[in-house]
Design an enzyme around this catalytic site. Structure first.
Site, PDB file in Angstrom:
ATOM      1  N   ASN A  16       0.838  -1.211   0.000  1.00  0.00           N
ATOM      2  CA  ASN A  16       0.000   0.000   0.000  1.00  0.00           C
ATOM      3  C   ASN A  16       0.868   1.256   0.000  1.00  0.00           C
ATOM      4  O   ASN A  16       0.559   2.236  -0.681  1.00  0.00           O
ATOM      5  CB  ASN A  16      -0.943   0.013   1.200  1.00  0.00           C
ATOM      6  N   LYS A  67       4.909   3.113  25.874  1.00  0.00           N
ATOM      7  CA  LYS A  67       4.225   3.494  24.625  1.00  0.00           C
ATOM      8  C   LYS A  67       4.294   5.007  24.450  1.00  0.00           C
ATOM      9  O   LYS A  67       4.474   5.514  23.353  1.00  0.00           O
ATOM     10  CB  LYS A  67       2.768   3.023  24.688  1.00  0.00           C
ATOM     11  N   MET A  92       1.046  -2.085  12.401  1.00  0.00           N
ATOM     12  CA  MET A  92       0.452  -3.105  13.265  1.00  0.00           C
ATOM     13  C   MET A  92       0.472  -2.726  14.744  1.00  0.00           C
ATOM     14  O   MET A  92       0.742  -3.561  15.609  1.00  0.00           O
ATOM     15  CB  MET A  92       1.170  -4.444  13.057  1.00  0.00           C
ATOM     16  N   ASN A 109      -6.788   5.087   8.282  1.00  0.00           N
ATOM     17  CA  ASN A 109      -6.329   3.694   8.259  1.00  0.00           C
ATOM     18  C   ASN A 109      -7.052   2.931   7.158  1.00  0.00           C
ATOM     19  O   ASN A 109      -8.166   3.288   6.766  1.00  0.00           O
ATOM     20  CB  ASN A 109      -6.621   3.029   9.615  1.00  0.00           C
ATOM     21  N   HIS A 111      -8.230  -1.099   6.267  1.00  0.00           N
ATOM     22  CA  HIS A 111      -8.395  -2.407   6.932  1.00  0.00           C
ATOM     23  C   HIS A 111      -9.016  -3.389   5.938  1.00  0.00           C
ATOM     24  O   HIS A 111      -9.970  -3.043   5.238  1.00  0.00           O
ATOM     25  CB  HIS A 111      -9.294  -2.244   8.162  1.00  0.00           C
TER      26      HIS A 111
HETATM   27  C1  GRF Z   1      -3.209  -4.476   4.279  1.00  0.00           C
HETATM   28  O1  GRF Z   1      -4.068  -5.542   3.997  1.00  0.00           O
HETATM   29  C2  GRF Z   1      -3.870  -3.453   5.180  1.00  0.00           C
HETATM   30  O2  GRF Z   1      -5.228  -3.334   4.941  1.00  0.00           O
HETATM   31  C3  GRF Z   1      -3.625  -4.063   6.536  1.00  0.00           C
HETATM   32  O3  GRF Z   1      -2.311  -4.567   6.458  1.00  0.00           O
HETATM   33  C4  GRF Z   1      -2.023  -4.943   5.122  1.00  0.00           C
HETATM   34  C5  GRF Z   1      -0.742  -4.276   4.719  1.00  0.00           C
HETATM   35  O4  GRF Z   1      -0.257  -4.746   3.492  1.00  0.00           O
HETATM   36  N1  GRF Z   1      -3.863  -3.082   7.566  1.00  0.00           N
HETATM   37  P1  GRF Z   1       0.973  -4.000   2.788  1.00  0.00           P
HETATM   38  O5  GRF Z   1       2.135  -3.980   3.798  1.00  0.00           O
HETATM   39  O6  GRF Z   1       0.555  -2.621   2.413  1.00  0.00           O
HETATM   40  O7  GRF Z   1       1.324  -4.839   1.599  1.00  0.00           O
END
Ligand code: GRF
Length: 189
Positions: A16, A67, A92, A109, A111
């Site tokens: 992404n 944190k 994450m 975000n 998801h």
């Molecule tokens: C994606 O599926 C996103 O929606 C989720 O983590 C994944 C990240 O994939 N939160 P990438 O690292 O962008 O390939």
């Protein structure tokens, strides 16, 4: 049109991140990625960012005793780069009070499910295990919850052959398009 300064947060492969970097570079999103923030200095996204010439803030929580101190270090890097919006792309880690307070309604975000179904980790595995035939992708504003917050965009994706890997491939392709289109709309205002 002036460009919005964004930081993309990622912990993994960064597909992404790469799609957003390309869309920003091509002018399809009126934004500039001024920083890639990661909590995983060895993740593949670091290679992608250095190849794209985008500055990296690799800030591991292991180097901090809370944190809050981890988020303060991130915040310093964001302020130094004059970041206006935070774009989470496979980051994450739950965003805490310090970052939320510094960027109210300015954190987005993506998801891999149709929220509020299947929040949290392994959303695609959860969908396959539940036996649903349709899942999807959600882009939303981040609040203090886990994958909660106002929804900006959603797109359905069929579960492929009851298989998580094949479904993930289909979901990723949709994610790259939907994230680009959503940020395009958001930042053109
Ligand atoms: C994606 O599926 C996103 O929606 C989720 O983590 C994944 C990240 O994939 N939160 P990438 O690292 O962008 O390939």
């Amino acid at each position: 049109m002036s460009k919005v300064k964004i930081a993309v947060f990622a912990s993994g492969s960064g597909s992404n991140f790469a799609a957003l970097a390309e869309a920003c570079e091509a002018g399809r999103i009126p934004a500039e990625i001024v920083l890639m923030v990661t909590d995983k200095p060895n993740a593949f996204v670091n290679e992608r960012a250095s190849q794209a010439g985008i500055p990296i803030a690799a800030i591991s929580p292991r180097d901090f005793d809370s944190k809050q101190s981890h988020e303060q270090a991130i915040l310093e890097a964001l302020q130094e780069a004059q970041v206006e919006w935070l774009v989470l792309a496979g980051y994450m880690r739950l965003i805490g009070a310090d970052l939320l307070g510094a960027y109210p309604e300015r954190i987005i975000n993506i998801h891999p499910s149709l929220l509020p179904s299947f929040p949290g980790k392994d959303a695609i595995g959860q969908a396959v295990a539940a036996g649903v035939k349709v899942t999807g992708v959600t882009v939303h504003l981040v609040d203090e919850g886990m994958d909660t917050g106002p929804i900006l965009a959603q797109q359905a994706v069929n579960v492929v052959n009851g298989d998580a890997e094949q479904t993930a491939t289909a979901i990723h392709a949709v994610e790259h398009e939907l994230y680009t289109a959503t940020l395009q709309n958001l930042f053109k205002k």
